[in-house]
Design an enzyme around this catalytic site. Structure first.
Site, PDB file in Angstrom:
ATOM      1  N   HIS A 309      27.271 -22.347  11.449  1.00  0.00           N
ATOM      2  CA  HIS A 309      25.987 -22.027  12.089  1.00  0.00           C
ATOM      3  C   HIS A 309      25.732 -23.039  13.198  1.00  0.00           C
ATOM      4  CE1 HIS A 309      21.719 -21.077  12.533  1.00  0.00           C
ATOM      5  NE2 HIS A 309      22.003 -19.961  11.897  1.00  0.00           N
ATOM      6  N   ASP A 367      24.543 -14.585   6.208  1.00  0.00           N
ATOM      7  CA  ASP A 367      25.328 -13.344   6.158  1.00  0.00           C
ATOM      8  C   ASP A 367      26.390 -13.335   5.075  1.00  0.00           C
ATOM      9  OD1 ASP A 367      24.891 -13.630   9.564  1.00  0.00           O
ATOM     10  OD2 ASP A 367      24.213 -11.884   8.435  1.00  0.00           O
TER      11      ASP A 367
HETATM   12  C1  SDX Z   1      23.573 -15.586  12.380  1.00  0.00           C
HETATM   13  O1  SDX Z   1      21.364 -18.680  15.521  1.00  0.00           O
HETATM   14  C2  SDX Z   1      20.894 -18.177  14.423  1.00  0.00           C
HETATM   15  O2  SDX Z   1      19.908 -18.619  13.883  1.00  0.00           O
HETATM   16  C3  SDX Z   1      21.677 -16.981  13.873  1.00  0.00           C
HETATM   17  C4  SDX Z   1      21.234 -16.451  12.531  1.00  0.00           C
HETATM   18  C5  SDX Z   1      19.846 -15.873  12.580  1.00  0.00           C
HETATM   19  O3  SDX Z   1      19.227 -15.785  11.520  1.00  0.00           O
HETATM   20  O4  SDX Z   1      19.449 -15.386  13.673  1.00  0.00           O
HETATM   21  O5  SDX Z   1      21.268 -17.493  11.565  1.00  0.00           O
HETATM   22  C6  SDX Z   1      22.146 -15.328  12.075  1.00  0.00           C
HETATM   23  O6  SDX Z   1      24.029 -15.179  13.421  1.00  0.00           O
HETATM   24  C7  SDX Z   1      24.381 -16.420  11.421  1.00  0.00           C
HETATM   25  C8  SDX Z   1      25.840 -16.689  11.940  1.00  0.00           C
HETATM   26  C9  SDX Z   1      26.674 -15.449  11.620  1.00  0.00           C
HETATM   27  N1  SDX Z   1      28.007 -15.552  12.235  1.00  0.00           N
HETATM   28  C10 SDX Z   1      29.098 -15.788  11.483  1.00  0.00           C
HETATM   29  O7  SDX Z   1      29.091 -15.988  10.269  1.00  0.00           O
HETATM   30  C11 SDX Z   1      30.403 -15.719  12.273  1.00  0.00           C
HETATM   31  C12 SDX Z   1      31.294 -16.898  11.886  1.00  0.00           C
HETATM   32  N2  SDX Z   1      30.685 -18.128  12.378  1.00  0.00           N
HETATM   33  C13 SDX Z   1      31.049 -18.607  13.679  1.00  0.00           C
HETATM   34  O8  SDX Z   1      31.518 -17.711  14.586  1.00  0.00           O
HETATM   35  C14 SDX Z   1      30.227 -19.788  14.170  1.00  0.00           C
HETATM   36  O9  SDX Z   1      30.108 -20.655  13.128  1.00  0.00           O
HETATM   37  C15 SDX Z   1      28.867 -19.494  14.767  1.00  0.00           C
HETATM   38  C16 SDX Z   1      28.939 -18.469  15.847  1.00  0.00           C
HETATM   39  C17 SDX Z   1      27.929 -19.029  13.717  1.00  0.00           C
HETATM   40  C18 SDX Z   1      28.351 -20.810  15.350  1.00  0.00           C
HETATM   41  O10 SDX Z   1      29.168 -21.134  16.399  1.00  0.00           O
HETATM   42  P1  SDX Z   1      28.929 -22.474  17.275  1.00  0.00           P
HETATM   43  O11 SDX Z   1      27.715 -23.195  16.850  1.00  0.00           O
HETATM   44  O12 SDX Z   1      29.049 -22.110  18.709  1.00  0.00           O
HETATM   45  O13 SDX Z   1      30.083 -23.377  16.801  1.00  0.00           O
HETATM   46  P2  SDX Z   1      31.536 -23.322  17.411  1.00  0.00           P
HETATM   47  O14 SDX Z   1      31.976 -21.909  17.548  1.00  0.00           O
HETATM   48  O15 SDX Z   1      31.577 -24.206  18.609  1.00  0.00           O
HETATM   49  O16 SDX Z   1      32.375 -23.977  16.205  1.00  0.00           O
HETATM   50  C19 SDX Z   1      32.431 -25.390  16.075  1.00  0.00           C
HETATM   51  C20 SDX Z   1      33.812 -25.644  15.448  1.00  0.00           C
HETATM   52  C21 SDX Z   1      34.946 -24.966  16.222  1.00  0.00           C
HETATM   53  O17 SDX Z   1      36.115 -25.737  16.011  1.00  0.00           O
HETATM   54  P3  SDX Z   1      36.561 -26.803  17.222  1.00  0.00           P
HETATM   55  O18 SDX Z   1      36.689 -25.963  18.487  1.00  0.00           O
HETATM   56  O19 SDX Z   1      35.424 -27.809  17.289  1.00  0.00           O
HETATM   57  O20 SDX Z   1      37.863 -27.371  16.717  1.00  0.00           O
HETATM   58  O21 SDX Z   1      33.852 -25.067  14.123  1.00  0.00           O
HETATM   59  C22 SDX Z   1      34.821 -24.027  14.083  1.00  0.00           C
HETATM   60  C23 SDX Z   1      35.132 -23.647  15.527  1.00  0.00           C
HETATM   61  O22 SDX Z   1      36.454 -23.161  15.627  1.00  0.00           O
HETATM   62  N3  SDX Z   1      34.202 -22.912  13.362  1.00  0.00           N
HETATM   63  C24 SDX Z   1      34.835 -22.151  12.473  1.00  0.00           C
HETATM   64  C25 SDX Z   1      33.856 -21.246  12.013  1.00  0.00           C
HETATM   65  N4  SDX Z   1      32.695 -21.471  12.645  1.00  0.00           N
HETATM   66  C26 SDX Z   1      32.920 -22.501  13.479  1.00  0.00           C
HETATM   67  N5  SDX Z   1      36.112 -22.156  12.026  1.00  0.00           N
HETATM   68  C27 SDX Z   1      36.420 -21.214  11.098  1.00  0.00           C
HETATM   69  N6  SDX Z   1      35.537 -20.325  10.591  1.00  0.00           N
HETATM   70  C28 SDX Z   1      34.252 -20.297  11.030  1.00  0.00           C
HETATM   71  N7  SDX Z   1      33.383 -19.418  10.545  1.00  0.00           N
END
Ligand code: SDX
Length: 435
Positions: A309, A367
Site C-alpha cells: 500500500h 483487498d
Molecule cells: C487499494 O491509495 C489507497 O488508499 C488505495 C486503497 C483505497 O482504499 O482506496 O487502499 C485501495 O487500491 C489498495 C491497493 C490494492 N492494490 C494491490 O493490492 C495491488 C498490489 N499492490 C501493489 O501494486 C502496490 O503495493 C500498490 C500499488 C498498492 C502500492 O504501490 P506503491 O506505493 O507505488 O509502491 P511501489 O509500487 O513503488 O512498490 C514499492 C516496492 C517496489 O519494489 P522496488 O522497486 O522498491 O524494489 O515494493 C514492491 C515494488 O516492486 N511491491 C511489491 C508489491 N507491492 C509493492 N512487490 C510484490 N508484490 C506486491 N504486491
C-alpha cells in the site's frame, strides 16, 4: 493552521531562493505550502505519483500509515465497523458528525425513495454484450445519470449537493445489481422499500421475481461492514480523480463516473478481483513459495495482489476487520474449511515472515480478504470492483462536496518537467528521413 515558521531554500552558494509557509494540520504530517514556489523561483516541484504531495486540505479521513490507523471524521474504523451501519457512516462522511436517530431515519427514508432508476436508463444495459465487464456497464449507466436530474444540479447549493449524494448512494446499488442480472440473463429486480439498504441490494442482486428473498442477517451485517470498510480512504487515486474532475465544475454524476473508471485498475480497486484470480492460479499451498519467489523477482511482472500500500507501512486496519468478517461468514455458511480462505491465510503467514515483504513493509491491504468474503456471499469475482465502487461512492461524493464548498477551490492544473524536443522547424515530407 499557518504558523509563522518559513522554510528557506538556498542554492549551492547558500543564497536565498525563497521562503515558503509551514502549515500544520490537526494531526499527521505538516506541509510546506509551495503555491508560491514557481512565482518566487521559476521552479516547479516534481512528484510523480504524489508520494510527498498533499493535494488539498480535508477534514474527512485521516490515515496514519506507520501506525495502521484509519479515522473517518475522527472515529476509528474499528469502532465504526463494530457499532454503526453503512448509512450512519454515509451521514458521517457527508455531514461531518454521526447522525441522531431522527437524522438517520430521515436519511434512510430519503435513500429508500431514490433507489429506482428512470425507466429509460434500463435501455442502456441492452446495448452491452452479456459478457461485458460489469464495471464497463457501471461506467456507462452512472455516467448516463448526468443526463437526468437537472432539477438539482446547482453545485453551489448545499441542498442540491446533498440530493446528489442521496441519489448516488441510493441508485448505485440498483445499477450494480442490474449489471449483474443483465450479465446472467435474468430479469432486473425492482428495489423493495420494506427492506434495509443492504437487504434491498442483496434482494436485487441475488433474489428473483419467482420467490420471496429471505436475507440472512449474518450476511447482511457482513456486507454492511464491507461497505463501511470501503467507504473512504483519504486522497486515493479514484478520489483524487473525482476531485480533479469536479474542480472544473463538471456534473457530479460525471465526476463519480471518473472515479469508477480509475478504481477499475488492478493496482487500485480492481485488486480484489485480481486477488481471487491469483489465489485460484496458485491453487494449492504447495505452490505458494513459487509465487512468493515470482513476486520478489524484479524481472517478473507478477505482484502479490492484495499486498502492499502506498500509505500503510503496517497492517491495513481494514484487512484485519475483513479477515474477521471472512471467518464469521465462512463459519455461518459452514465453509470454515474453504480452500481459498485457508490458502489466503497460509499465503499471508508465509509472506509476513519473508524478508522481502518485511523490509519493503508490504502487508495485506483491504483487498486481500474481501474477495473471499464476497465470493462466499454469492457474488461473482467480476462484480467485486463494482462492490468496492458501491462502498466508495459516499467517499467520492463527500470529497467532491468538500472541494466544491471550499472557497479556496480552483481548477486543478498540474505542470510538468518537459524532457521532449526543443524548437525545430517542419521540413517537407520529401526531405524527411526515418529517425
Ligand atoms: C487499494 O491509495 C489507497 O488508499 C488505495 C486503497 C483505497 O482504499 O482506496 O487502499 C485501495 O487500491 C489498495 C491497493 C490494492 N492494490 C494491490 O493490492 C495491488 C498490489 N499492490 C501493489 O501494486 C502496490 O503495493 C500498490 C500499488 C498498492 C502500492 O504501490 P506503491 O506505493 O507505488 O509502491 P511501489 O509500487 O513503488 O512498490 C514499492 C516496492 C517496489 O519494489 P522496488 O522497486 O522498491 O524494489 O515494493 C514492491 C515494488 O516492486 N511491491 C511489491 C508489491 N507491492 C509493492 N512487490 C510484490 N508484490 C506486491 N504486491
Amino acid at each position: 493552521m499557518n504558523t509563522e515558521r518559513n522554510y528557506t531554500l538556498n542554492d549551492e552558494n547558500a543564497s536565498l531562493i525563497c521562503k515558503l509557509p509551514f502549515i500544520s494540520g490537526s494531526v499527521g504530517p505538516n506541509v510546506i505550502d509551495i503555491q508560491a514556489l514557481y512565482k518566487q523561483t521559476g521552479l516547479f516541484a516534481l512528484d510523480p505519483g504524489f508520494t510527498s504531495t498533499a493535494s488539498c486540505r480535508s477534514k474527512i479521513t485521516y490515515i496514519d500509515g506507520e501506525a495502521g490507523i484509519l479515522l473517518y471524521r475522527g472515529y476509528p474504523i474499528e469502532q465504526l465497523a463494530e457499532h454503526c451501519s453503512f448509512l450512519e457512516v454515509c451521514y458521517l462522511l457527508m455531514q461531518g458528525n454521526l447522525p441522531t436517530q431522527d437524522q438517520l431515519d430521515q436519511l434512510i427514508n430519503q435513500v429508500t425513495h431514490h433507489t429506482l432508476l428512470h425507466d429509460q436508463l434500463t435501455n442502456f444495459f441492452s446495448g452491452f454484450r452479456r459478457d461485458a465487464h460489469p464495471m464497463a456497464i457501471m461506467l456507462a449507466v452512472v455516467g448516463a445519470l448526468s443526463a437526468f436530474y437537472h432539477d438539482a444540479l446547482d453545485i453551489h447549493s448545499k441542498d442540491d449537493r446533498d440530493l446528489c449524494a442521496i441519489r448516488i448512494i441510493a441508485k448505485i446499488p440498483t445499477i450494480v445489481a442490474m449489471s449483474y442480472k443483465y450479465s446472467i440473463g435474468l430479469p432486473f429486480m425492482f428495489p423493495k422499500n420494506n427492506l434495509s439498504y443492504v437487504e434491498n441490494f442483496m434482494c436485487m442482486m441475488l433474489g428473483n421475481p419467482c420467490e420471496t428473498f429471505i436475507p440472512n442477517p449474518v450476511m447482511v451485517r457482513a456486507l454492511d461492514r464491507i461497505l463501511i470498510l470501503h467507504a473512504d480512504h483519504e486522497q486515493n487515486a479514484s478520489t483524487s480523480t473525482v476531485r480533479l474532475a469536479g474542480s472544473s465544475g463538471a456534473n457530479p454524476y460525471a465526476c463519480i463516473t471518473s472515479g469508477i473508471a480509475c478504481l477499475w485498475g488492478p493496482a487500485h480497486g480492481g485488486a480484489n478481483e485480481a486477488v481471487l484470480n491469483m489465489l485460484m492460479e496458485i491453487g494449492d499451498v504447495s505452490n505458494i513459495n513459487h509465487y512468493i519467489k515470482r513476486a520478489k523477482d524484479k524481472n517478473d511482472p507478477f505482484r502479490l495482489m492484495g499486498f502492499g500500500h502506498r500509505v500503510y507501512k503496517n497492517h491495513d486496519p481494514r484487512a484485519k476487520l475483513m479477515r474477521a468478517t471472512c471467518h464469521e461468514v465462512l463459519d455461518e455458511l459452514g465453509l470454515h474449511d474453504d480452500p481459498l480462505f485457508k490458502l489466503a491465510l497460509k499465503l499471508e503467514g508465509i509472506a509476513l515472515e519473508d524478508d522481502y515483504f518485511i523490509n519493503k513493509k508490504l502487508y495485506p491491504n483491504v483487498d486481500f480478504y474481501s474477495g473471499i468474503v464476497l465470493k462466499a456471499l454469492g457474488i461473482p469475482s467480476n462484480m467485486f470492483t463494482a462492490m468496492f465502487a458501491m462502498g466508495r461512492s459516499i467517499g467520492w461524493i463527500s470529497h467532491w462536496d468538500e472541494m466544491i464548498s471550499d472557497p479556496a477551490q480552483k481548477i486543478g492544473r498540474p505542470r510538468q518537467l518537459y524532457t521532449g524536443e526543443t524548437h525545430r522547424d517542419v521540413t517537407k515530407i520529401t526531405d524527411r528521413i526515418v529517425k
